[in-house]
Design a protein around this motif. Structure first.
Motif, mmCIF file in Angstrom:
data_model
loop_
_atom_site.group_PDB
_atom_site.id
_atom_site.type_symbol
_atom_site.label_atom_id
_atom_site.label_comp_id
_atom_site.label_asym_id
_atom_site.label_seq_id
_atom_site.Cartn_x
_atom_site.Cartn_y
_atom_site.Cartn_z
ATOM 1 N N ARG A 251 -55.338 -1.676 -25.272
ATOM 2 C CA ARG A 251 -54.451 -1.815 -26.434
ATOM 3 C C ARG A 251 -53.564 -3.056 -26.349
ATOM 4 N N MET A 252 -53.540 -3.708 -25.174
ATOM 5 C CA MET A 252 -52.627 -4.861 -25.028
ATOM 6 C C MET A 252 -53.182 -6.105 -25.730
ATOM 7 N N LYS A 253 -52.309 -7.137 -25.850
ATOM 8 C CA LYS A 253 -52.737 -8.364 -26.534
ATOM 9 C C LYS A 253 -53.482 -9.275 -25.559
ATOM 10 N N PRO A 254 -54.432 -10.053 -26.051
ATOM 11 C CA PRO A 254 -55.162 -10.964 -25.144
ATOM 12 C C PRO A 254 -54.268 -12.036 -24.519
ATOM 13 N N THR A 255 -53.089 -12.228 -25.090
ATOM 14 C CA THR A 255 -52.158 -13.219 -24.515
ATOM 15 C C THR A 255 -51.053 -12.547 -23.686
ATOM 16 N N LEU A 272 -57.646 -2.835 -14.384
ATOM 17 C CA LEU A 272 -56.967 -4.129 -14.547
ATOM 18 C C LEU A 272 -57.951 -5.283 -14.322
ATOM 19 N N ALA A 273 -58.812 -5.139 -13.316
ATOM 20 C CA ALA A 273 -59.807 -6.197 -13.058
ATOM 21 C C ALA A 273 -60.698 -6.375 -14.287
ATOM 22 N N LYS A 274 -61.084 -5.261 -14.886
ATOM 23 C CA LYS A 274 -61.934 -5.329 -16.080
ATOM 24 C C LYS A 274 -61.173 -6.015 -17.233
ATOM 25 N N ALA A 275 -59.901 -5.647 -17.363
ATOM 26 C CA ALA A 275 -59.078 -6.223 -18.440
ATOM 27 C C ALA A 275 -58.950 -7.736 -18.288
ATOM 28 N N LEU A 276 -58.798 -8.195 -17.048
ATOM 29 C CA LEU A 276 -58.660 -9.635 -16.815
ATOM 30 C C LEU A 276 -60.000 -10.334 -17.031
ATOM 31 N N LYS A 277 -61.046 -9.726 -16.514
ATOM 32 C CA LYS A 277 -62.363 -10.356 -16.618
ATOM 33 C C LYS A 277 -62.799 -10.479 -18.080
ATOM 34 N N GLU A 278 -62.550 -9.407 -18.845
ATOM 35 C CA GLU A 278 -63.023 -9.400 -20.231
ATOM 36 C C GLU A 278 -61.989 -9.944 -21.220
ATOM 37 N N GLY A 279 -60.840 -10.385 -20.686
ATOM 38 C CA GLY A 279 -59.850 -11.036 -21.545
ATOM 39 C C GLY A 279 -59.077 -10.104 -22.455
ATOM 40 N N TRP A 280 -58.943 -8.830 -22.083
ATOM 41 C CA TRP A 280 -58.085 -7.942 -22.904
ATOM 42 C C TRP A 280 -56.641 -8.359 -22.731
ATOM 43 N N ILE A 281 -56.301 -8.867 -21.508
ATOM 44 C CA ILE A 281 -54.958 -9.412 -21.302
ATOM 45 C C ILE A 281 -55.102 -10.801 -20.674
ATOM 46 N N GLU A 304 -63.854 -11.759 -7.632
ATOM 47 C CA GLU A 304 -64.533 -12.640 -8.592
ATOM 48 C C GLU A 304 -63.590 -13.723 -9.102
ATOM 49 N N PRO A 305 -64.034 -14.976 -9.150
ATOM 50 C CA PRO A 305 -63.135 -16.054 -9.578
ATOM 51 C C PRO A 305 -62.527 -15.820 -10.962
ATOM 52 N N GLU A 306 -63.288 -15.269 -11.913
ATOM 53 C CA GLU A 306 -62.732 -15.077 -13.288
ATOM 54 C C GLU A 306 -61.547 -14.127 -13.284
ATOM 55 N N VAL A 307 -61.506 -13.235 -12.298
ATOM 56 C CA VAL A 307 -60.380 -12.303 -12.207
ATOM 57 C C VAL A 307 -59.273 -12.927 -11.360
ATOM 58 N N ARG A 308 -59.663 -13.446 -10.191
ATOM 59 C CA ARG A 308 -58.681 -13.993 -9.243
ATOM 60 C C ARG A 308 -57.829 -15.085 -9.874
ATOM 61 N N GLU A 309 -58.450 -15.907 -10.704
ATOM 62 C CA GLU A 309 -57.727 -17.021 -11.316
ATOM 63 C C GLU A 309 -56.605 -16.554 -12.249
ATOM 64 N N LYS A 310 -56.733 -15.329 -12.719
ATOM 65 C CA LYS A 310 -55.741 -14.825 -13.679
ATOM 66 C C LYS A 310 -54.732 -13.893 -13.027
ATOM 67 N N CYS A 311 -54.835 -13.775 -11.729
ATOM 68 C CA CYS A 311 -54.076 -12.722 -11.078
ATOM 69 C C CYS A 311 -53.351 -13.286 -9.855
ATOM 70 N N VAL A 312 -52.039 -13.120 -9.818
ATOM 71 C CA VAL A 312 -51.261 -13.563 -8.663
ATOM 72 C C VAL A 312 -50.893 -12.322 -7.860
ATOM 73 N N VAL A 313 -51.198 -12.315 -6.591
ATOM 74 C CA VAL A 313 -50.902 -11.142 -5.768
ATOM 75 C C VAL A 313 -50.022 -11.547 -4.593
#
Ligand SMILES: O=CC(=O)O
Length: 355
Positions: A251-255, A272-281, A304-313
């Motif tokens: 339900r969240m915004k892609p941005t 969350l990984a799925k949300a980042l990979k598929e661009g839901w957030i 996966e790089p597509e997820v890691r790049e969007k995620c700071v841990v």
């Protein structure tokens, strides 16, 4: 006979508040500066203790209480969270529990704002452009790597900041955002089990923050749909487990950007990984993860790089500043001393709620 206090964690110079008392036998995990206390050491040494000092990594459960025996009067944790402590059990034995709220509020709020900025600007990706020697090949065009903005400007659309859990730390984040970032629209869901005092404070906030035009309590549906930046600052435990799950993230915004400084268990890592990979957030900044500390390069959020790049841990370091940790250690030491002396702790939990 001397009363025994068992200290499983590093209290820095504040340890001397305990060791200077010659009526106490203070037993410290010998490698506390560098390593976490092994469970076996705790179980062996806690026998006969009046006081026990732990951090959030040590579970204080029936096994520990049984090993300690009937003389245990105080448990003091160097953390604001207490989901590692069996509170109903301790309440039933009249054992006081000390913790360290308030003193870490500012440090954790700083960390939450840092994670929001890092996640929105995707610093994993952008710093890797430099560290992988790719800056010279990077094509600097005006919109390349541009990102959602936390601060509101005269030319930007209204920014709504959401909070899952609206206690002291959330309110400190809000103070930073209204004064420093021009955020004027805020929504929150009350933290499960929030003490009435915390919610009264929330009502006062609007008066204290002239820039804050709107502060609304909303349901989870609206929180997901409307938040541009969502700060998760809820405690752990069954009541909050996976409140941020796949249906919430969808339900969240892609941005939108998700920040978690509460407890890892609140957010479903796989979803969350799925949300980042598929661009839901857009991105996530995480100080806590449900699988911590077993989080390495194979973790679903890092593999996966597509997820890691969007995620700071970050490895659970929200309150880790010199000043704050020193004050937390002092408070932890004072709490255990007061508890073994039969006095009220400086910062003790009201166990009436768990009786
Ligand atoms: O997570 C850290 C704390 O509870 O203080």
């Amino acid at each position: 006979m001397k009363k025994k206090i068992v200290v499983c964690t590093d209290l820095g110079p504040a340890l001397s508040l305990l060791t200077l008392r010659d009526d106490l036998d203070v037993v410290v995990w010998p490698d506390a500066v560098d390593t976490e206390c092994p469970r076996a050491w705790l179980l062996k040494n806690v026998q006969g203790a009046s006081g026990l000092v732990v951090c959030f990594k040590e579970r204080v459960d029936g096994e520990v209480i049984k090993a300690a025996g009937p003389g245990l009067r105080a448990v003091s944790t160097i953390s604001v969270g207490y989901d590692h402590i069996d509170l109903p059990l301790l309440a039933s034995r009249n054992i006081q529990v000390g913790y360290t709220p308030d003193v870490l509020t500012d440090a954790v709020a700083d960390s939450a704002v840092m994670l929001a900025l890092m996640a929105s600007r995707r610093t994993n990706l952008t710093t890797s452009v430099v560290t992988s020697n790719a800056w010279s090949a990077f094509q600097w065009t005006p919109f390349a790597l541009s990102a959602p903005q936390l601060s509101t400007t005269p030319f930007s659309a209204k920014r709504t900041v959401g909070f899952l859990g609206f206690g002291r730390i959330a309110q400190a984040v809000l103070r930073r955002l209204t004064f420093g970032f021009g955020v004027s629209d805020t929504i929150y869901t009350p933290r499960p089990e929030a003490p009435p005092q915390v919610m009264r404070d929330a009502e006062l906030l609007r008066g204290l923050m002239p820039n804050l035009h709107s502060l609304r309590a909303v349901d989870m549906h609206t929180l997901a749909a409307d938040s541009d930046f969502l700060f998760v600052l809820a405690p752990g435990g069954e009541a909050t487990r996976h409140l941020i799950d796949e249906s919430f993230l969808r339900r969240m915004k892609p941005t939108s950007v998700l920040v978690n400084n509460g407890r890892g268990s609140v957010v479903d890592s796989t979803a969350l990984a799925k949300a980042l990979k598929e661009g839901w957030i857009w991105g996530a900044g995480l100080d806590v993860i449900e699988e911590e500390p077993h989080v390495g390069v194979g973790h679903v959020l890092l593999a996966e790089p597509e997820v890691r790049e969007k995620c700071v841990v970050v490895p659970h370091l929200g309150s880790a500043t010199h000043d704050t940790r020193a004050e937390m250690a002092r408070l932890t030491a004072v709490n255990v001393l007061r508890g073994v002396d039969g006095e009220q702790m400086e910062s003790g939990l009201d166990l009436g709620r768990w009786q």
